[in-house]
Design a protein around this motif. Sequence first.
Motif, PDB file in Angstrom:
ATOM      1  N   GLY A 238      -9.507  11.261  -3.945  1.00  0.00           N
ATOM      2  CA  GLY A 238      -8.825  10.910  -4.651  1.00  0.00           C
ATOM      3  C   GLY A 238      -6.930  11.497  -4.756  1.00  0.00           C
ATOM      4  O   GLY A 238      -6.596  10.979  -4.811  1.00  0.00           O
ATOM      5  N   ALA A 239      -6.793  12.465  -3.712  1.00  0.00           N
ATOM      6  CA  ALA A 239      -5.474  12.797  -3.147  1.00  0.00           C
ATOM      7  C   ALA A 239      -4.607  11.528  -2.810  1.00  0.00           C
ATOM      8  O   ALA A 239      -3.981  10.942  -2.724  1.00  0.00           O
ATOM      9  CB  ALA A 239      -5.107  13.887  -2.513  1.00  0.00           C
TER      10      ALA A 239
ATOM     11  N   LEU B 130     -12.164  15.626  -3.311  1.00  0.00           N
ATOM     12  CA  LEU B 130     -11.240  16.055  -3.893  1.00  0.00           C
ATOM     13  C   LEU B 130     -10.438  15.455  -2.706  1.00  0.00           C
ATOM     14  O   LEU B 130      -8.489  14.974  -2.843  1.00  0.00           O
ATOM     15  CB  LEU B 130     -11.190  17.150  -3.297  1.00  0.00           C
ATOM     16  CG  LEU B 130     -11.790  18.177  -4.285  1.00  0.00           C
ATOM     17  CD1 LEU B 130     -11.840  19.959  -4.160  1.00  0.00           C
ATOM     18  CD2 LEU B 130     -10.970  18.643  -5.368  1.00  0.00           C
TER      19      LEU B 130
ATOM     20  N   GLN C 227      -2.672  20.251  -7.832  1.00  0.00           N
ATOM     21  CA  GLN C 227      -3.515  19.630  -9.131  1.00  0.00           C
ATOM     22  C   GLN C 227      -3.994  20.420 -10.021  1.00  0.00           C
ATOM     23  O   GLN C 227      -4.155  20.532 -11.198  1.00  0.00           O
ATOM     24  CB  GLN C 227      -3.501  18.379  -8.990  1.00  0.00           C
ATOM     25  CG  GLN C 227      -2.345  17.344  -8.140  1.00  0.00           C
ATOM     26  CD  GLN C 227      -1.139  17.327  -8.880  1.00  0.00           C
ATOM     27  OE1 GLN C 227       0.094  16.784  -8.079  1.00  0.00           O
ATOM     28  NE2 GLN C 227      -1.001  17.182 -10.009  1.00  0.00           N
ATOM     29  N   LEU C 228      -4.908  20.762  -8.998  1.00  0.00           N
ATOM     30  CA  LEU C 228      -5.801  21.167 -10.220  1.00  0.00           C
ATOM     31  C   LEU C 228      -5.776  22.547 -10.282  1.00  0.00           C
ATOM     32  O   LEU C 228      -6.157  23.389 -11.560  1.00  0.00           O
ATOM     33  CB  LEU C 228      -7.405  22.041  -9.040  1.00  0.00           C
ATOM     34  CG  LEU C 228      -8.286  19.993  -8.588  1.00  0.00           C
ATOM     35  CD1 LEU C 228      -9.336  19.916  -7.786  1.00  0.00           C
ATOM     36  CD2 LEU C 228      -8.903  19.709 -10.294  1.00  0.00           C
TER      37      LEU C 228
ATOM     38  N   SER D  15      -4.812  17.721  -3.957  1.00  0.00           N
ATOM     39  CA  SER D  15      -5.495  17.809  -5.039  1.00  0.00           C
ATOM     40  C   SER D  15      -6.082  20.090  -5.347  1.00  0.00           C
ATOM     41  O   SER D  15      -5.787  19.755  -6.948  1.00  0.00           O
ATOM     42  CB  SER D  15      -6.937  17.345  -4.662  1.00  0.00           C
ATOM     43  OG  SER D  15      -6.817  15.785  -4.008  1.00  0.00           O
TER      44      SER D  15
ATOM     45  N   LEU E 141      -5.294  13.540 -12.283  1.00  0.00           N
ATOM     46  CA  LEU E 141      -6.506  14.240 -12.415  1.00  0.00           C
ATOM     47  C   LEU E 141      -7.605  12.731 -12.861  1.00  0.00           C
ATOM     48  O   LEU E 141      -8.639  13.063 -12.558  1.00  0.00           O
ATOM     49  CB  LEU E 141      -7.011  14.698 -13.943  1.00  0.00           C
ATOM     50  CG  LEU E 141      -5.408  16.094 -13.650  1.00  0.00           C
ATOM     51  CD1 LEU E 141      -5.747  16.794 -14.804  1.00  0.00           C
ATOM     52  CD2 LEU E 141      -6.762  16.820 -12.255  1.00  0.00           C
TER      53      LEU E 141
ATOM     54  N   LEU F  57      -9.113  11.494  -9.747  1.00  0.00           N
ATOM     55  CA  LEU F  57      -9.610  12.409  -9.029  1.00  0.00           C
ATOM     56  C   LEU F  57     -11.039  12.474  -9.674  1.00  0.00           C
ATOM     57  O   LEU F  57     -12.481  12.601  -9.024  1.00  0.00           O
ATOM     58  CB  LEU F  57      -9.538  14.024  -9.338  1.00  0.00           C
ATOM     59  CG  LEU F  57     -10.028  14.730  -8.883  1.00  0.00           C
ATOM     60  CD1 LEU F  57      -9.534  14.870  -7.256  1.00  0.00           C
ATOM     61  CD2 LEU F  57      -9.382  16.498  -8.298  1.00  0.00           C
TER      62      LEU F  57
ATOM     63  N   SER G  43     -13.214   9.371  -8.206  1.00  0.00           N
ATOM     64  CA  SER G  43     -13.816  10.043  -7.043  1.00  0.00           C
ATOM     65  C   SER G  43     -14.599  10.414  -6.397  1.00  0.00           C
ATOM     66  O   SER G  43     -15.145  10.514  -6.397  1.00  0.00           O
ATOM     67  CB  SER G  43     -12.553  10.402  -6.324  1.00  0.00           C
ATOM     68  OG  SER G  43     -12.863  10.836  -4.814  1.00  0.00           O
TER      69      SER G  43
ATOM     70  N   ILE H  97     -14.826  15.992 -14.676  1.00  0.00           N
ATOM     71  CA  ILE H  97     -14.789  16.468 -13.359  1.00  0.00           C
ATOM     72  C   ILE H  97     -16.129  17.353 -12.896  1.00  0.00           C
ATOM     73  O   ILE H  97     -16.805  16.805 -11.943  1.00  0.00           O
ATOM     74  CB  ILE H  97     -13.688  16.831 -12.317  1.00  0.00           C
ATOM     75  CG1 ILE H  97     -12.509  15.616 -13.010  1.00  0.00           C
ATOM     76  CG2 ILE H  97     -14.023  17.877 -10.780  1.00  0.00           C
ATOM     77  CD1 ILE H  97     -11.559  16.154 -12.471  1.00  0.00           C
TER      78      ILE H  97
END
Length: 658
Positions: free
Chosen positions: A422-423, A419, A50-51, A47, A209, A212, A215, A395
Motif C-alpha cells: 500500500g505504501a 502495508l 499513516q495508520l 504505512s 488509506l 491501503l 492493497s 481495512i
Amino acid sequence: MADKEEIKYLTEEEQQELIEKYDPEAGTRKLTGILGYIAFFGLLAFSLFQLYTAVFGVFTAQIQRTVHLGFALSLIFLLFPGNRKKRQKGKFQITWYDGILAVLSIGVGAYWPLFFEDLVMSVGRLTNLDFAVGLIAILLVLEATRRAVGLPIMIIAIIFVLYGIFGEYMPGFLSHRGLSLDRLVQTMFFTTEGILGTPLAVSSTFIFLFLLFGSFLIRTGVGQYFNDLSIAIAGRSIGGPAKVAIFSSALQGTISGSSVANVVTSGAFTIPMMKKLGYKKEFAGAVEASASTGGQLMPPIMGAAAFLMVEFIGNGITYWDIAKAAAIPAILYFAGIWIMTHFEAKRLGLRGLTKDEMPSRKEVFGKIYLLIPILAIVLLLMSNITVTHAALYSILISIVVGFINKAARMKFIDIIYALVDGARTALAVAAATAAAGIIVGIVTKTGLGLKLANGLIELSGGYLIPTLMLTMVAALILGMGSPTTANYVITSTIAAPAMILLGVPDLPAHLFVFYFGIIADITPPVALAAFAAAGVSGGEPIRTGIESSKLAIAAFIIPYIFVLSPELLMIDTTWLEVIWVVFTAMVGMIAIGAGVIGYWMRGMHWLERIIAVIVGLLLIYPESISDITGIIMFVVLLTLQYVWKRNNNSKPKISAQA
C-alpha cells in the motif's frame, strides 16, 4: 484467420514488464541486501505512520504533510531509478546521488517538525537555511515526480514555475508582475498554498488509506475473484469473454488507481480469450483498455480523485454527493461498451464460452463473501462517519474476510506485505499531488486560473458549447500521461473555471474535466492504456486507441449532457425522475451502440446509423420533448429491424440441388 492463432497467455513476469513499460509508477528497483531491508521497513513505517494519524488524529497541517512528503520522496529515490532504460532487471542499481537525494528528502520531511515554532513565528520571513531547504524541496519534488510519475507532469510543473518567475515578460492577458525567487520558495514550502497544499493534504490522509484498503483487498484474493465472478455471470452470453473483460475491469477499477495496471492484469486473461473467440486484436485490446480506464470513473473510489473533489469544490459538498452524482454516468459508460461488444459479437457471429470453459458457478457464488469489504465501504461512506474511519473499518473488514477465505487465507505476514504494498502504491500519488500543488500554488498567486477562464470564454465568443469543446480539448491534452489524482488537480485548476464563469454548477464542471482527463488514457496519440492493451493483444497501438475511443463514446457524450442537464447527476431530482432518466439513457445507449457498430438485428445502412446515433442522443438528454421524440424514433427503428429479420427468416431456403 490470423486472430485465431494459438493463444498465448502472458506470464507474471511478462505482465510486470508491460506494466513497467507504460506505467512509470510500476518501474521500481528490486533492491537486495541492506538496501532492500531499508526500503522494506521504510515502506512499513510509512504505512504505520499513516495508520497512527488516522486513528489518533493528524498532526498540524504542515507537520503531517511534510512527514508524508519526506517518507515518499526518500523512498522514491531509493526505489525508482533515475534512468529506467538502464535499469537491469533483478539487480539493484543505486547510485551515490540517489543516496544523497534520499538523505536530503529525509531532511526536508523533518524540517517543519523540528522548527515548527520558529517557522510559525517568522511570519513569512525566510532565513538563508529556510530558503535553501525550500528550494531543495521544490527540486526534489520535480525530480521525484519525473521518476515515479513521468516526464509530462514534471514538464508542466516546470512551465508553471517559469511562468511564475517570468510573468512580466508574458504576452497579453497572461502577463503578471512576476514572483521573486524568495517569494516563490516561501509560497511553495512555507505556506499551505503550494507543495503542502490541498492535493498533498488529501494524499496524506484519505488517499493513502484507500490505497491501503485496495492493497488489503488484493491480499484477500478478491482480484482473482473478480475474474471468476465475471465469467460466471457473463461468460455464456454472446461474445462472452468481451463482456467478462468489461465486468471484471469495472470491479477491478474499484480497487485500482491505474488504468495501465488494470489493463495488463485483467487483459492478460481476457484479451487472449477474446482473440480465441474471433475478435480482432485491436478490438480485443480496445475492449479491455476502455473498460479498464472506465474503472477510474466508477464509484466508490474513482481513482481516489473523489476525495480531492470534495476539497476542491467545498461549499459543504460531501463525498457521498460526488459518488452519487458519478453513478449514472459510470453505469452508462460501461453499458455503452457492453452494448457495442454485444452488437460486434452478433455481427461476427461469435459464441459465448462453453460449459467446459466455465468455472463452477456453485464454487464462485460460494465465495461471494469476498465482496463484503466493497459493500461495507459503500455503506460506511453513505453513513455519517468520517471518510477516514470508513477506510479504517473497511481495512479491518478486509483482514477478517482474508482470514475466512480458505483458498488464500491471510496470514500475519500478508498483513505486513499489504502495508508495504500500500505504501509503495502511494509513492507516485504523493509525488504527483506535491507537483500538482506547485501548479495550484502558481495559479493562485498569479491569478492564472481566472485569466485562462476569461481567455477560453473570449475565444469561444461567450457561448457555452464552444467553451465546453475547448475545455474538453484542454483536459484531454493536460490529462495525457498523468495519473488520476494529478490529472484531476491540473484540469480542475486550469480548465474548470471557464465553465463556472458561464454559470455551470461546480459539481458538473469538475466532473466534466475529470471525465476528459481520464479518457486521455485511451485517446490517441498518447493513449497509454490503449498502448498497454496493444502490448497484450499484439495489435497496432494507434488503431487500438481509435477502437477504444469508439467504444468509450459515452464518455465523450455524457459529460456534455450532464453539464446541460444536471438531472443526469441526480441533482434536484426525485427517485421516479432518476429511474426515468436511467431508463431513457440506457435505451439511448442501445441506439448509439448500434449506430457506432453498424449492426442491430442486421447490418445497418450509413443513414440508419446516423439516425440511430441521433435517437440515442435525444434519449440520453433528460428532457421531456427529446425523450418522447427519441422513444418514437427508437420504436420505429426497432420495428423496421424486427420486420426485416422476420421477413428474412421466413423466406424459404433454396437447396443446393435446386
